[in-house]
Design a protein around this motif. Structure first.
Motif: not given
Length: 326
Positions: A27, A30, A68, A71
Protein backbone atom coordinates in the motif's frame (compact mmCIF):
# COMPACT_ATOMS: atom_id res chain seq x y z
CA UNK A 1 -5.25 14.75 -0.58
CA UNK A 2 -5.13 15.23 3.18
CA UNK A 3 -6.32 11.68 3.77
CA UNK A 4 -3.73 10.36 1.30
CA UNK A 5 -0.94 12.32 3.01
CA UNK A 6 -2.02 11.05 6.43
CA UNK A 7 -2.17 7.44 5.27
CA UNK A 8 1.30 7.62 3.69
CA UNK A 9 2.68 9.27 6.83
CA UNK A 10 1.21 6.52 9.02
CA UNK A 11 2.57 3.71 6.84
CA UNK A 12 5.99 5.39 6.66
CA UNK A 13 6.07 5.62 10.44
CA UNK A 14 5.29 1.90 10.74
CA UNK A 15 8.04 1.08 8.26
CA UNK A 16 10.54 3.14 10.27
CA UNK A 17 9.62 1.12 13.38
CA UNK A 18 9.85 -2.15 11.36
CA UNK A 19 6.18 -2.89 12.06
CA UNK A 20 4.86 -2.67 8.52
CA UNK A 21 3.17 -5.79 7.15
CA UNK A 22 3.57 -7.00 3.56
CA UNK A 23 0.14 -5.57 2.73
CA UNK A 24 1.23 -2.30 4.29
CA UNK A 25 4.42 -2.21 2.22
CA UNK A 26 2.42 -2.77 -0.95
CA UNK A 27 0.00 0.00 0.00
CA UNK A 28 2.84 2.41 0.83
CA UNK A 29 4.47 1.87 -2.58
CA UNK A 30 1.16 2.22 -4.43
CA UNK A 31 0.01 5.34 -2.57
CA UNK A 32 3.39 7.07 -2.89
CA UNK A 33 3.37 6.47 -6.65
CA UNK A 34 -0.24 7.70 -6.83
CA UNK A 35 0.61 10.91 -4.94
CA UNK A 36 3.53 11.49 -7.28
CA UNK A 37 1.25 11.14 -10.30
CA UNK A 38 -1.48 13.43 -8.93
CA UNK A 39 0.96 16.13 -7.82
CA UNK A 40 3.14 15.85 -10.91
CA UNK A 41 6.17 15.09 -8.74
CA UNK A 42 8.91 12.93 -10.25
CA UNK A 43 10.76 12.85 -6.92
CA UNK A 44 7.75 11.05 -5.41
CA UNK A 45 7.81 8.45 -8.19
CA UNK A 46 11.53 7.93 -7.52
CA UNK A 47 10.75 7.49 -3.82
CA UNK A 48 8.09 4.91 -4.67
CA UNK A 49 10.69 3.02 -6.74
CA UNK A 50 13.09 3.04 -3.78
CA UNK A 51 10.33 1.76 -1.50
CA UNK A 52 9.57 -1.04 -3.97
CA UNK A 53 13.23 -2.09 -3.85
CA UNK A 54 13.10 -2.10 -0.04
CA UNK A 55 9.86 -4.12 -0.18
CA UNK A 56 11.61 -6.83 -2.28
CA UNK A 57 14.40 -7.02 0.30
CA UNK A 58 11.84 -7.31 3.12
CA UNK A 59 10.00 -10.26 1.56
CA UNK A 60 12.14 -12.04 -1.06
CA UNK A 61 9.86 -15.12 -1.27
CA UNK A 62 6.64 -13.12 -1.63
CA UNK A 63 5.39 -12.35 -5.19
CA UNK A 64 3.73 -9.05 -4.21
CA UNK A 65 6.97 -7.03 -3.88
CA UNK A 66 7.98 -8.15 -7.36
CA UNK A 67 4.70 -6.87 -8.77
CA UNK A 68 5.19 -3.55 -6.99
CA UNK A 69 8.71 -3.24 -8.41
CA UNK A 70 7.51 -4.26 -11.89
CA UNK A 71 4.94 -1.45 -11.87
CA UNK A 72 7.59 1.12 -10.98
CA UNK A 73 9.97 -0.31 -13.58
CA UNK A 74 7.21 0.08 -16.14
CA UNK A 75 6.63 3.66 -15.00
CA UNK A 76 10.30 4.43 -15.71
CA UNK A 77 10.14 2.46 -19.00
CA UNK A 78 12.45 -0.36 -17.85
CA UNK A 79 10.20 -2.86 -19.56
CA UNK A 80 12.56 -5.87 -19.65
CA UNK A 81 13.11 -5.57 -15.88
CA UNK A 82 9.35 -5.34 -15.37
CA UNK A 83 8.73 -8.55 -17.32
CA UNK A 84 11.51 -10.34 -15.42
CA UNK A 85 9.88 -9.41 -12.12
CA UNK A 86 6.47 -10.59 -13.36
CA UNK A 87 8.00 -13.92 -14.39
CA UNK A 88 9.48 -14.16 -10.90
CA UNK A 89 6.15 -13.32 -9.28
CA UNK A 90 4.39 -16.00 -11.35
CA UNK A 91 7.02 -18.55 -10.27
CA UNK A 92 6.32 -17.62 -6.65
CA UNK A 93 2.61 -18.34 -7.10
CA UNK A 94 1.05 -15.01 -8.01
CA UNK A 95 -2.48 -15.51 -9.34
CA UNK A 96 -2.95 -15.71 -13.12
CA UNK A 97 -5.31 -12.73 -13.32
CA UNK A 98 -2.84 -10.29 -11.77
CA UNK A 99 0.11 -11.59 -13.82
CA UNK A 100 -1.86 -11.26 -17.06
CA UNK A 101 -3.06 -7.74 -16.25
CA UNK A 102 0.42 -6.56 -15.40
CA UNK A 103 1.94 -8.20 -18.48
CA UNK A 104 -0.77 -6.63 -20.64
CA UNK A 105 0.19 -3.19 -19.30
CA UNK A 106 3.81 -3.76 -20.35
CA UNK A 107 2.87 -5.08 -23.82
CA UNK A 108 0.61 -2.07 -24.27
CA UNK A 109 3.37 0.35 -23.25
CA UNK A 110 5.77 -1.05 -25.86
CA UNK A 111 3.17 -1.05 -28.63
CA UNK A 112 2.42 -4.80 -28.75
CA UNK A 113 -1.32 -4.24 -28.68
CA UNK A 114 -2.42 -7.62 -30.07
CA UNK A 115 -0.63 -9.45 -27.26
CA UNK A 116 -2.02 -7.03 -24.66
CA UNK A 117 -5.58 -7.31 -25.99
CA UNK A 118 -5.44 -11.11 -25.97
CA UNK A 119 -4.55 -11.08 -22.26
CA UNK A 120 -7.17 -8.43 -21.44
CA UNK A 121 -9.93 -10.36 -23.27
CA UNK A 122 -9.11 -13.42 -21.16
CA UNK A 123 -9.34 -11.25 -18.06
CA UNK A 124 -12.74 -9.92 -19.08
CA UNK A 125 -14.02 -13.48 -19.51
CA UNK A 126 -13.05 -14.13 -15.89
CA UNK A 127 -14.40 -10.85 -14.49
CA UNK A 128 -15.75 -7.52 -15.71
CA UNK A 129 -15.08 -4.89 -13.06
CA UNK A 130 -13.59 -1.41 -12.85
CA UNK A 131 -10.04 -2.75 -13.08
CA UNK A 132 -10.44 -4.97 -16.13
CA UNK A 133 -12.73 -2.56 -17.99
CA UNK A 134 -10.35 0.32 -17.33
CA UNK A 135 -7.37 -1.72 -18.54
CA UNK A 136 -9.20 -2.49 -21.80
CA UNK A 137 -10.07 1.21 -22.21
CA UNK A 138 -6.42 2.25 -21.82
CA UNK A 139 -5.23 -0.35 -24.30
CA UNK A 140 -7.79 0.74 -26.92
CA UNK A 141 -6.82 4.36 -26.32
CA UNK A 142 -3.11 3.66 -26.77
CA UNK A 143 -3.73 1.76 -30.00
CA UNK A 144 -5.61 4.75 -31.45
CA UNK A 145 -9.18 3.39 -31.25
CA UNK A 146 -10.63 6.46 -29.53
CA UNK A 147 -14.37 5.81 -29.96
CA UNK A 148 -14.01 2.16 -28.93
CA UNK A 149 -11.86 3.23 -25.98
CA UNK A 150 -14.38 5.80 -24.76
CA UNK A 151 -17.06 3.10 -24.64
CA UNK A 152 -14.80 1.07 -22.34
CA UNK A 153 -13.96 4.16 -20.23
CA UNK A 154 -17.68 4.79 -19.70
CA UNK A 155 -18.25 1.12 -18.80
CA UNK A 156 -15.38 1.24 -16.30
CA UNK A 157 -16.72 4.41 -14.69
CA UNK A 158 -20.17 2.84 -14.34
CA UNK A 159 -18.63 -0.26 -12.73
CA UNK A 160 -16.80 1.67 -10.00
CA UNK A 161 -18.05 0.73 -6.52
CA UNK A 162 -15.45 2.41 -4.32
CA UNK A 163 -15.66 5.65 -2.34
CA UNK A 164 -12.21 7.11 -3.10
CA UNK A 165 -12.18 9.80 -5.81
CA UNK A 166 -8.69 8.86 -7.00
CA UNK A 167 -9.48 5.88 -9.29
CA UNK A 168 -12.30 7.75 -11.05
CA UNK A 169 -10.25 10.94 -11.45
CA UNK A 170 -7.33 9.01 -12.94
CA UNK A 171 -9.67 7.15 -15.31
CA UNK A 172 -11.30 10.40 -16.48
CA UNK A 173 -7.91 12.04 -16.91
CA UNK A 174 -6.80 9.15 -19.15
CA UNK A 175 -9.90 9.49 -21.35
CA UNK A 176 -9.45 13.27 -21.54
CA UNK A 177 -5.79 12.82 -22.46
CA UNK A 178 -6.81 10.45 -25.26
CA UNK A 179 -9.45 12.85 -26.63
CA UNK A 180 -7.01 15.76 -26.52
CA UNK A 181 -4.43 13.75 -28.49
CA UNK A 182 -7.14 13.05 -31.08
CA UNK A 183 -8.00 16.77 -31.34
CA UNK A 184 -11.42 16.43 -29.70
CA UNK A 185 -11.20 19.55 -27.58
CA UNK A 186 -14.81 19.66 -26.35
CA UNK A 187 -14.82 16.04 -25.22
CA UNK A 188 -11.31 16.37 -23.76
CA UNK A 189 -12.33 19.37 -21.68
CA UNK A 190 -15.42 17.57 -20.36
CA UNK A 191 -13.39 14.59 -19.15
CA UNK A 192 -10.48 16.65 -17.80
CA UNK A 193 -12.73 19.09 -15.93
CA UNK A 194 -14.54 16.17 -14.34
CA UNK A 195 -11.20 14.72 -13.18
CA UNK A 196 -10.07 18.10 -11.85
CA UNK A 197 -13.37 18.61 -10.03
CA UNK A 198 -12.86 15.30 -8.19
CA UNK A 199 -9.23 16.22 -7.37
CA UNK A 200 -8.73 20.02 -7.49
CA UNK A 201 -4.95 19.60 -7.10
CA UNK A 202 -4.64 17.08 -9.95
CA UNK A 203 -1.60 18.50 -11.77
CA UNK A 204 -1.61 16.38 -15.00
CA UNK A 205 -5.33 17.15 -15.52
CA UNK A 206 -4.62 20.88 -15.06
CA UNK A 207 -1.71 20.59 -17.48
CA UNK A 208 -3.88 19.13 -20.21
CA UNK A 209 -6.59 21.69 -19.51
CA UNK A 210 -3.95 24.35 -20.16
CA UNK A 211 -3.19 22.60 -23.45
CA UNK A 212 -6.90 22.67 -24.28
CA UNK A 213 -7.09 26.38 -23.38
CA UNK A 214 -4.17 27.14 -25.69
CA UNK A 215 -5.69 25.13 -28.56
CA UNK A 216 -8.94 27.09 -28.12
CA UNK A 217 -7.07 30.41 -28.30
CA UNK A 218 -7.29 31.17 -24.57
CA UNK A 219 -3.57 31.78 -24.34
CA UNK A 220 -3.57 34.04 -21.26
CA UNK A 221 -5.61 31.48 -19.29
CA UNK A 222 -3.28 28.70 -20.39
CA UNK A 223 -0.19 30.69 -19.40
CA UNK A 224 -1.52 31.45 -15.95
CA UNK A 225 -2.45 27.81 -15.39
CA UNK A 226 0.98 26.63 -16.55
CA UNK A 227 2.80 29.17 -14.35
CA UNK A 228 1.21 27.59 -11.28
CA UNK A 229 2.09 24.08 -12.45
CA UNK A 230 5.67 24.89 -13.44
CA UNK A 231 6.32 26.30 -9.97
CA UNK A 232 4.62 23.39 -8.13
CA UNK A 233 5.90 20.43 -10.17
CA UNK A 234 9.42 19.11 -10.78
CA UNK A 235 8.29 17.72 -14.17
CA UNK A 236 9.90 19.95 -16.85
CA UNK A 237 7.02 19.31 -19.24
CA UNK A 238 5.07 22.23 -17.74
CA UNK A 239 8.03 24.60 -18.00
CA UNK A 240 8.46 23.52 -21.64
CA UNK A 241 4.85 24.25 -22.51
CA UNK A 242 4.97 27.55 -20.61
CA UNK A 243 8.14 28.65 -22.42
CA UNK A 244 6.50 27.77 -25.73
CA UNK A 245 3.39 29.88 -25.05
CA UNK A 246 5.37 32.77 -23.57
CA UNK A 247 7.61 32.76 -26.63
CA UNK A 248 4.55 33.09 -28.85
CA UNK A 249 3.32 35.95 -26.63
CA UNK A 250 6.64 37.81 -26.91
CA UNK A 251 7.31 37.49 -23.16
CA UNK A 252 10.87 36.66 -24.11
CA UNK A 253 12.68 37.11 -20.77
CA UNK A 254 10.31 34.82 -18.89
CA UNK A 255 10.26 32.38 -21.82
CA UNK A 256 14.07 32.19 -21.69
CA UNK A 257 13.95 31.52 -17.92
CA UNK A 258 11.53 28.61 -18.23
CA UNK A 259 13.32 27.23 -21.29
CA UNK A 260 16.61 27.17 -19.37
CA UNK A 261 14.86 25.65 -16.35
CA UNK A 262 13.33 22.87 -18.44
CA UNK A 263 16.60 22.19 -20.29
CA UNK A 264 18.57 21.82 -17.05
CA UNK A 265 15.92 19.54 -15.58
CA UNK A 266 15.87 17.31 -18.67
CA UNK A 267 19.66 16.96 -18.46
CA UNK A 268 19.25 15.69 -14.87
CA UNK A 269 16.43 13.30 -15.72
CA UNK A 270 18.13 11.91 -18.83
CA UNK A 271 21.20 11.13 -16.70
CA UNK A 272 19.09 9.13 -14.22
CA UNK A 273 16.23 7.78 -16.33
CA UNK A 274 17.16 7.87 -20.04
CA UNK A 275 14.48 5.36 -21.02
CA UNK A 276 11.64 7.20 -19.30
CA UNK A 277 12.39 10.73 -20.50
CA UNK A 278 13.70 10.25 -24.04
CA UNK A 279 10.29 11.04 -25.52
CA UNK A 280 9.61 14.20 -23.51
CA UNK A 281 13.19 15.43 -23.83
CA UNK A 282 12.93 14.94 -27.60
CA UNK A 283 9.78 17.04 -27.59
CA UNK A 284 11.66 19.76 -25.66
CA UNK A 285 14.66 19.83 -28.03
CA UNK A 286 12.35 19.69 -31.03
CA UNK A 287 10.46 22.81 -29.91
CA UNK A 288 11.72 25.42 -27.45
CA UNK A 289 15.04 23.63 -26.87
CA UNK A 290 16.04 24.42 -30.46
CA UNK A 291 18.18 21.34 -31.21
CA UNK A 292 16.31 19.14 -33.74
CA UNK A 293 19.33 16.85 -34.31
CA UNK A 294 19.38 15.96 -30.62
CA UNK A 295 15.59 15.60 -30.69
CA UNK A 296 15.87 13.11 -33.56
CA UNK A 297 18.46 11.00 -31.72
CA UNK A 298 16.24 10.85 -28.64
CA UNK A 299 13.09 10.17 -30.66
CA UNK A 300 14.79 7.23 -32.38
CA UNK A 301 15.98 5.91 -29.01
CA UNK A 302 12.42 6.15 -27.72
CA UNK A 303 11.11 4.30 -30.79
CA UNK A 304 13.46 1.39 -30.10
CA UNK A 305 11.95 1.13 -26.62
CA UNK A 306 8.33 1.72 -27.58
CA UNK A 307 7.11 1.13 -31.14
CA UNK A 308 3.87 3.04 -30.57
CA UNK A 309 2.06 5.28 -33.09
CA UNK A 310 3.04 8.27 -30.96
CA UNK A 311 6.73 7.28 -31.03
CA UNK A 312 6.63 6.87 -34.82
CA UNK A 313 4.96 10.28 -35.18
CA UNK A 314 7.64 11.91 -33.03
CA UNK A 315 10.42 10.48 -35.21
CA UNK A 316 8.62 11.70 -38.34
CA UNK A 317 8.27 15.22 -36.90
CA UNK A 318 11.92 15.31 -35.87
CA UNK A 319 13.07 14.12 -39.31
CA UNK A 320 11.01 16.81 -41.02
CA UNK A 321 12.38 19.46 -38.62
CA UNK A 322 15.97 18.36 -39.27
CA UNK A 323 15.30 18.55 -43.00
CA UNK A 324 13.91 22.06 -42.63
CA UNK A 325 17.00 23.19 -40.69
CA UNK A 326 19.52 22.03 -43.31
Amino acid sequence: MGNLDARIEGLTSQAARERLTADGWGELVELTALRGHVRGRIDEAERAASLAEAFVEQAPRDPRPLVARARLSGLFHRFAAALDDLDGAAALGLDRRTVDEERAAVWQAVGQYDEALALLRQGLLRRQDFRTLGAMARCRAESGEADEAETWFLAARSAYRGVSPFPLAVLEFQCGQMRLAQGGLVSARTWLESAASRLPSYVPAEGHLAETDAAEGRTAVAIERLRRLAMASDDPDYATRLAHLLGRSEASAEARFWRAHAGARYEELMARHPEAYAEHAAEFWLTVGGDPQRALRLARHNLVLRATPRAHALVDRAMRRVGECR
